[in-house]
Scaffold this active site. Structure first.
Site, PDB file in Angstrom:
ATOM      1  N   ARG A  31       0.813  -1.220   0.000  1.00 54.39           N
ATOM      2  CA  ARG A  31       0.000   0.000   0.000  1.00 54.39           C
ATOM      3  C   ARG A  31       0.849   1.274   0.000  1.00 54.39           C
ATOM      4  O   ARG A  31       0.440   2.291   0.558  1.00 54.39           O
ATOM      5  CB  ARG A  31      -0.976   0.019   1.185  1.00 54.39           C
ATOM      6  CG  ARG A  31      -2.033  -1.066   1.141  1.00 54.39           C
ATOM      7  CD  ARG A  31      -3.136  -0.708   0.160  1.00 54.39           C
ATOM      8  NE  ARG A  31      -4.184  -1.705   0.123  1.00 54.39           N
ATOM      9  CZ  ARG A  31      -5.369  -1.569   0.730  1.00 54.39           C
ATOM     10  NH1 ARG A  31      -5.641  -0.490   1.397  1.00 54.39           N
ATOM     11  NH2 ARG A  31      -6.267  -2.527   0.627  1.00 54.39           N
ATOM     12  N   ARG A  35      -3.234   6.751   0.633  1.00 58.49           N
ATOM     13  CA  ARG A  35      -3.719   7.931   1.356  1.00 58.49           C
ATOM     14  C   ARG A  35      -2.738   8.579   2.322  1.00 58.49           C
ATOM     15  O   ARG A  35      -2.968   9.699   2.754  1.00 58.49           O
ATOM     16  CB  ARG A  35      -5.006   7.577   2.093  1.00 58.49           C
ATOM     17  CG  ARG A  35      -6.170   7.413   1.142  1.00 58.49           C
ATOM     18  CD  ARG A  35      -7.326   6.718   1.807  1.00 58.49           C
ATOM     19  NE  ARG A  35      -6.934   5.359   2.166  1.00 58.49           N
ATOM     20  CZ  ARG A  35      -7.745   4.468   2.698  1.00 58.49           C
ATOM     21  NH1 ARG A  35      -8.991   4.792   2.992  1.00 58.49           N
ATOM     22  NH2 ARG A  35      -7.325   3.260   2.971  1.00 58.49           N
ATOM     23  N   ARG A  44      -6.441  12.034  -5.967  1.00 54.45           N
ATOM     24  CA  ARG A  44      -7.616  11.190  -5.723  1.00 54.45           C
ATOM     25  C   ARG A  44      -8.917  11.974  -5.953  1.00 54.45           C
ATOM     26  O   ARG A  44      -9.929  11.407  -6.355  1.00 54.45           O
ATOM     27  CB  ARG A  44      -7.528  10.643  -4.292  1.00 54.45           C
ATOM     28  CG  ARG A  44      -8.676   9.786  -3.830  1.00 54.45           C
ATOM     29  CD  ARG A  44      -8.747   8.463  -4.566  1.00 54.45           C
ATOM     30  NE  ARG A  44      -9.907   7.707  -4.102  1.00 54.45           N
ATOM     31  CZ  ARG A  44     -11.151   7.967  -4.492  1.00 54.45           C
ATOM     32  NH1 ARG A  44     -11.393   8.942  -5.355  1.00 54.45           N
ATOM     33  NH2 ARG A  44     -12.152   7.247  -4.033  1.00 54.45           N
ATOM     34  N   ASP A  81      -6.690  -2.667  -7.648  1.00 50.86           N
ATOM     35  CA  ASP A  81      -7.288  -3.294  -6.467  1.00 50.86           C
ATOM     36  C   ASP A  81      -7.585  -4.754  -6.770  1.00 50.86           C
ATOM     37  O   ASP A  81      -7.787  -5.118  -7.932  1.00 50.86           O
ATOM     38  CB  ASP A  81      -8.572  -2.575  -6.041  1.00 50.86           C
ATOM     39  CG  ASP A  81      -8.934  -2.931  -4.606  1.00 50.86           C
ATOM     40  OD1 ASP A  81      -8.375  -2.321  -3.686  1.00 50.86           O
ATOM     41  OD2 ASP A  81      -9.728  -3.868  -4.405  1.00 50.86           O
ATOM     42  N   TYR A 155     -14.842 -11.798  -0.311  1.00 52.31           N
ATOM     43  CA  TYR A 155     -15.533 -10.520  -0.558  1.00 52.31           C
ATOM     44  C   TYR A 155     -16.773 -10.739  -1.429  1.00 52.31           C
ATOM     45  O   TYR A 155     -17.813 -10.098  -1.239  1.00 52.31           O
ATOM     46  CB  TYR A 155     -14.596  -9.506  -1.235  1.00 52.31           C
ATOM     47  CG  TYR A 155     -13.610  -8.877  -0.267  1.00 52.31           C
ATOM     48  CD1 TYR A 155     -13.994  -7.830   0.562  1.00 52.31           C
ATOM     49  CD2 TYR A 155     -12.297  -9.332  -0.173  1.00 52.31           C
ATOM     50  CE1 TYR A 155     -13.107  -7.249   1.455  1.00 52.31           C
ATOM     51  CE2 TYR A 155     -11.395  -8.767   0.718  1.00 52.31           C
ATOM     52  CZ  TYR A 155     -11.807  -7.722   1.531  1.00 52.31           C
ATOM     53  OH  TYR A 155     -10.930  -7.158   2.419  1.00 52.31           O
TER      54      TYR A 155
HETATM   55  C1  CP3 Z   1      -8.086  -6.896   0.813  1.00 52.16           C
HETATM   56  C2  CP3 Z   1      -7.512  -6.007  -0.269  1.00 52.16           C
HETATM   57  C3  CP3 Z   1      -8.226  -5.009  -1.019  1.00 52.16           C
HETATM   58  N1  CP3 Z   1      -7.325  -4.452  -1.898  1.00 52.16           N
HETATM   59  C4  CP3 Z   1      -6.091  -5.016  -1.735  1.00 52.16           C
HETATM   60  C5  CP3 Z   1      -6.192  -6.018  -0.751  1.00 52.16           C
HETATM   61  C6  CP3 Z   1      -5.091  -6.973  -0.343  1.00 52.16           C
HETATM   62  C7  CP3 Z   1      -4.086  -6.347   0.555  1.00 52.16           C
HETATM   63  C8  CP3 Z   1      -4.579  -6.072   1.951  1.00 52.16           C
HETATM   64  O1  CP3 Z   1      -4.914  -7.012   2.660  1.00 52.16           O
HETATM   65  O2  CP3 Z   1      -4.566  -4.881   2.315  1.00 52.16           O
HETATM   66  C9  CP3 Z   1      -4.864  -4.746  -2.501  1.00 52.16           C
HETATM   67  C10 CP3 Z   1      -4.576  -3.364  -2.932  1.00 52.16           C
HETATM   68  N2  CP3 Z   1      -5.360  -2.233  -2.848  1.00 52.16           N
HETATM   69  C11 CP3 Z   1      -4.689  -1.162  -3.376  1.00 52.16           C
HETATM   70  C12 CP3 Z   1      -3.448  -1.615  -3.871  1.00 52.16           C
HETATM   71  C13 CP3 Z   1      -2.538  -0.682  -4.673  1.00 52.16           C
HETATM   72  C14 CP3 Z   1      -1.127  -0.780  -4.655  1.00 52.16           C
HETATM   73  C15 CP3 Z   1      -0.430  -0.539  -3.336  1.00 52.16           C
HETATM   74  O3  CP3 Z   1      -0.296  -1.496  -2.543  1.00 52.16           O
HETATM   75  O4  CP3 Z   1       0.091   0.581  -3.134  1.00 52.16           O
HETATM   76  C16 CP3 Z   1      -3.350  -2.982  -3.561  1.00 52.16           C
HETATM   77  C17 CP3 Z   1      -2.200  -3.938  -3.799  1.00 52.16           C
HETATM   78  C18 CP3 Z   1      -5.179   0.232  -3.445  1.00 52.16           C
HETATM   79  C19 CP3 Z   1      -6.303   0.648  -2.593  1.00 52.16           C
HETATM   80  N3  CP3 Z   1      -7.477  -0.026  -2.348  1.00 52.16           N
HETATM   81  C20 CP3 Z   1      -8.309   0.744  -1.582  1.00 52.16           C
HETATM   82  C21 CP3 Z   1      -7.665   1.986  -1.308  1.00 52.16           C
HETATM   83  C22 CP3 Z   1      -8.257   3.140  -0.528  1.00 52.16           C
HETATM   84  C23 CP3 Z   1      -9.380   3.800  -1.265  1.00 52.16           C
HETATM   85  C24 CP3 Z   1      -9.127   5.234  -1.692  1.00 52.16           C
HETATM   86  O5  CP3 Z   1      -7.990   5.715  -1.819  1.00 52.16           O
HETATM   87  O6  CP3 Z   1     -10.148   5.905  -1.963  1.00 52.16           O
HETATM   88  C25 CP3 Z   1      -6.407   1.935  -1.948  1.00 52.16           C
HETATM   89  C26 CP3 Z   1      -5.379   3.032  -2.007  1.00 52.16           C
HETATM   90  C27 CP3 Z   1      -9.688   0.364  -1.148  1.00 52.16           C
HETATM   91  C28 CP3 Z   1      -9.863  -1.010  -0.644  1.00 52.16           C
HETATM   92  N4  CP3 Z   1      -9.594  -2.164  -1.321  1.00 52.16           N
HETATM   93  C29 CP3 Z   1      -9.870  -3.254  -0.536  1.00 52.16           C
HETATM   94  C30 CP3 Z   1     -10.396  -2.778   0.683  1.00 52.16           C
HETATM   95  C31 CP3 Z   1     -10.825  -3.661   1.837  1.00 52.16           C
HETATM   96  C32 CP3 Z   1     -10.425  -1.391   0.600  1.00 52.16           C
HETATM   97  C33 CP3 Z   1     -11.023  -0.442   1.609  1.00 52.16           C
HETATM   98  C34 CP3 Z   1     -10.219  -0.317   2.833  1.00 52.16           C
HETATM   99  C35 CP3 Z   1      -9.301   0.848   2.752  1.00 52.16           C
HETATM  100  O7  CP3 Z   1      -9.826   1.939   2.454  1.00 52.16           O
HETATM  101  O8  CP3 Z   1      -8.073   0.669   2.969  1.00 52.16           O
HETATM  102  C36 CP3 Z   1      -9.674  -4.660  -0.928  1.00 52.16           C
END
Ligand code: CP3
Length: 344
Positions: A31, A35, A44, A81, A155
């Site tokens: 990640r 943010r 964003r 994602d 999910y």
């Molecule tokens: C379970 C999972 C998801 N997504 C992901 C996982 C596996 C890794 C982990 O366990 O954290 C993987 C993921 N999600 C994102 C990336 C991008 C690359 C990176 O790692 O920098 C990666 C590799 C961006 C993201 N994916 C998400 C964001 C935040 C949303 C935003 O910026 O508006 C980002 C930057 C949204 C997301 N996506 C997901 C959730 C549960 C959420 C909401 C929770 C949160 O807000 O952190 C599903």
């Protein structure tokens, strides 16, 4: 210690996956694009919703490159994602602002049979991979990724995140067609990862964030077995494909996962004692496992935690990372401190 990668630029992280021990170890953060970065929060605002952001190659390319520009990490990870795969399977996926992902739940065989993976729906993702590779420094490894079938299925079945994944486990353990969903996800994941590698990703990571929710028999059937199929098929299709597995919270089952799946690298979560891992897990590169809260807290305890990890992993094929994703309130100065300390 370096063997080098004939025909490939000198990418340290890829080198570790190929068999090299490198000191100081290459570093990136799960990640790392997101943010906690002010420049991410700024761009964003330009997309109406999160999936729209992921499917805009200008924005997704920029988000992928931001942490590389700021910190010079050894790897960039594609900004996307894991829930883009259910979207491409025809599920309705959306991100309720501030609430996390939402999907129309898939809970029976009819709903599974309706799923068809259409990679054209992810054309913008593969375009982003091409652009990022073109714009990245030659020595920076580019990682693609996908969610593992178990985690993505969880999910899809719940229709959202969950603490205990009750509906998913009930269906999985009842043995009434859940395997068909896993099979569909294995096929889609192989295709999705192959297309990222073919577009220019150097390696891929498979995120099984909820692997730790299963009992050992469930872990064997729904984590190890599907991952083993993905790794085998991906390596057949893309010769030399390099794969990192992250079965989060696998605990005592990490060694079995490393042996059985054929991954090249294993990402360890925060709970894993590294002295145990070094002895128990052979023949793969290890990655991890700084507690994201240590990074958030900062100070001398952060330095001590970094040094302890470096010490435990000396002489081992190792990639420095966190044990899970960086948290949004993490101060950007702490990340600079981390990178400097690992390299210093
Ligand atoms: C379970 C999972 C998801 N997504 C992901 C996982 C596996 C890794 C982990 O366990 O954290 C993987 C993921 N999600 C994102 C990336 C991008 C690359 C990176 O790692 O920098 C990666 C590799 C961006 C993201 N994916 C998400 C964001 C935040 C949303 C935003 O910026 O508006 C980002 C930057 C949204 C997301 N996506 C997901 C959730 C549960 C959420 C909401 C929770 C949160 O807000 O952190 C599903």
């Amino acid at each position: 210690m370096r063997e080098g990668n004939p025909g490939k630029p000198d990418r340290a992280l890829l080198g570790v996956l190929n068999g090299d021990v490198i000191e100081p170890p290459p570093i990136w953060m799960m990640r790392q694009a997101g943010r906690y970065l002010p420049e991410y929060r700024e761009i964003r605002k330009r997309a109406p919703n999160f999936l729209g952001f992921c499917f805009d190659p200008d924005l997704a390319t920029e988000a992928t490159l931001q942490p590389i520009r700021r910190y010079g990490f050894d790897a960039a990870i594609l900004f996307s994602d894991i829930l883009t795969v259910p979207h491409a399977l025809g599920s309705n996926v959306w991100f309720a602002e501030g609430e996390g992902p939402r999907l129309d739940p898939v809970r029976d065989t009819a709903a599974v049979e309706a799923l068809r993976f259409d990679p054209a729906k992810l054309a913008a993702v593969y375009e982003t991979v091409r652009r990022v590779r073109r714009d990245l420094p030659a020595q920076t490894t580019l990682l693609g990724f996908a969610g593992a079938p178990w985690t993505v299925a969880a999910y899809m079945v719940e229709g959202s995140g969950s603490r205990d994944w009750v509906e998913t486990k009930r269906w999985a353990y009842a043995n009434t067609g859940f395997d068909r969903l896993i099979d569909r996800l294995v096929d889609a994941t192989v295709e999705h990862l192959a297309l990222q590698l073919e577009a220019g990703a150097d390696a891929v990571q498979i995120f099984d964030s909820w692997a730790g929710a299963l009992d050992p028999a469930g872990f064997e059937k729904f984590v190890i077995e599907p991952t083993q199929r993905i790794v085998g098929r991906l390596k057949d299709r893309v010769p030399g494909a390099r794969i990192i597995g992250f079965p989060r919270q696998a605990g005592a089952l990490y060694p079995r996962y490393a042996d059985a799946t054929g991954v090249d690298g294993l990402s360890l979560d925060t709970s894993v004692p590294l002295n145990w891992a070094v002895g128990a897990i052979k023949n793969v590169a290890l990655q991890g496992n700084l507690d994201p809260l240590r990074l958030l807290a900062g100070g001398t305890s952060l330095d001590a935690a970094i040094d302890a990890i470096r010490q435990a992993m000396r002489g081992r094929r190792f990639i420095f990372n966190l044990g899970h994703g960086v948290l949004p309130p993490t101060p950007i100065e702490h990340v600079a401190q981390l990178v400097e300390r690992v390299r210093g």
